[in-house]
Design an enzyme around this catalytic site. Sequence first.
Site, PDB file in Angstrom:
ATOM      1  N   ASP A  17      43.193  90.989  19.693  1.00  0.00           N
ATOM      2  CA  ASP A  17      43.986  90.174  20.624  1.00  0.00           C
ATOM      3  C   ASP A  17      43.237  88.928  21.108  1.00  0.00           C
ATOM      4  OD1 ASP A  17      45.765  92.367  20.492  1.00  0.00           O
ATOM      5  OD2 ASP A  17      44.875  93.291  22.270  1.00  0.00           O
ATOM      6  N   GLU A 224      55.987  90.935  21.104  1.00  0.00           N
ATOM      7  CA  GLU A 224      54.846  90.854  22.032  1.00  0.00           C
ATOM      8  C   GLU A 224      54.003  89.645  21.655  1.00  0.00           C
ATOM      9  OE1 GLU A 224      52.743  94.556  21.442  1.00  0.00           O
ATOM     10  OE2 GLU A 224      52.058  94.007  19.444  1.00  0.00           O
TER      11      GLU A 224
HETATM   12  O1  FUB Z   1      45.758  95.620  22.171  1.00  0.00           O
HETATM   13  C1  FUB Z   1      46.845  96.339  22.692  1.00  0.00           C
HETATM   14  C2  FUB Z   1      48.135  95.713  22.292  1.00  0.00           C
HETATM   15  O2  FUB Z   1      48.245  95.671  20.883  1.00  0.00           O
HETATM   16  C3  FUB Z   1      48.313  94.274  22.691  1.00  0.00           C
HETATM   17  O3  FUB Z   1      48.569  94.095  24.045  1.00  0.00           O
HETATM   18  C4  FUB Z   1      49.417  93.908  21.780  1.00  0.00           C
HETATM   19  O4  FUB Z   1      49.701  92.550  21.716  1.00  0.00           O
HETATM   20  C5  FUB Z   1      48.929  94.496  20.486  1.00  0.00           C
HETATM   21  O5  FUB Z   1      48.023  93.658  19.833  1.00  0.00           O
END
Ligand code: FUB
Length: 325
Positions: A17, A224
């Site tokens: 991330d 996301e």
């Molecule tokens: O790293 C945890 C979660 O996985 C992140 O918040 C999302 O965007 C995905 O990458």
Amino acid sequence: MSSIEKKPLVTDLYTADPSAHVFNGKIYIYPSHDRDIDVENNDNGDQYDMTDYHVYEMDDENTMPRDCGMVLDIKDIPWASKQVWAPDCAEKDGKYYFFFPARDKEGFFRVGVAVGDSPKGPFKAEPDYIKGTFSIDPCIFPDTDKNYYLTFGGIWGGQLDKYRNNVYNEANKEPEGDEPAMCPKIAKMNPDMKTLAEEPKDLVIVDENGKPLTGKDHDRRYFEDPWLFKKGDTYYFTYSTGDTHFLNWSTSKNVYGPYTFGGKILTPVLGWTTHHSILEYNGKWYLFYHDCELSNGVNQKRNVKFRELKFDANGAIITMDGMER
Ligand code: FUB
């Protein structure tokens, strides 16, 4: 091309991330710190059980980053219970504001902020989360007019699909079929950088006919990983499609949108999640992202990478192959 492009940038810890920014002429990477744990995966994301953050500093695009150390530990976040996920950072008036999501003591994801005097941290968490925030994946965008905007949200484990009009209801589900897809959220920050100046609004992504993307459109709809940047007078909103594993881009002339879907930035990488950030450095643009090369594909053991990103003459982002190394 830099010889470290498409290579794991950190090899002694698992990192994911990456939110990358240029501060004082150097590149700083703000990743999640994946733990070296063997757990069963589920759609709730329980396998992403992170407890602290490190920051990485790159002298330039040819030099491997150095670890600035641990900058925030969950035990020093008074309101958080677990799962410190994808963070971001912004500078304002010489202070650095580190935004991060975590579950609160009741299990709801919220966005918090921690403040430091250097881009390298350490950061001190505010006593409580930012009122009015929920879900995950904060991206803090400094606009050219000196306003800062927070975008956030992720469905499934990130809980965004449980909200309608910013109110949680366990019975809510991800929209399906021709229903409009879930939207990420956007809100202007107050000058204190610790409170929202307004209720979060939907950041709507529309198709070429101006119609909001639909729930069934899993190759294009938002899942996301929001990211906002500006090139000339155009705002680019970029994001992950989650279960179809694409990074996509969209554009608008207004920071709040609507954003018109443009295309794909990156096809799927090795591993379930795909998450990114984009920055301009010395006249070139770069995509920071992660895959699971170091762990041979274990979803919760990821590694941060970067590569150059190119635009065509019309401002379209040229699609890249996520499996290319
Ligand atoms: O790293 C945890 C979660 O996985 C992140 O918040 C999302 O965007 C995905 O990458």
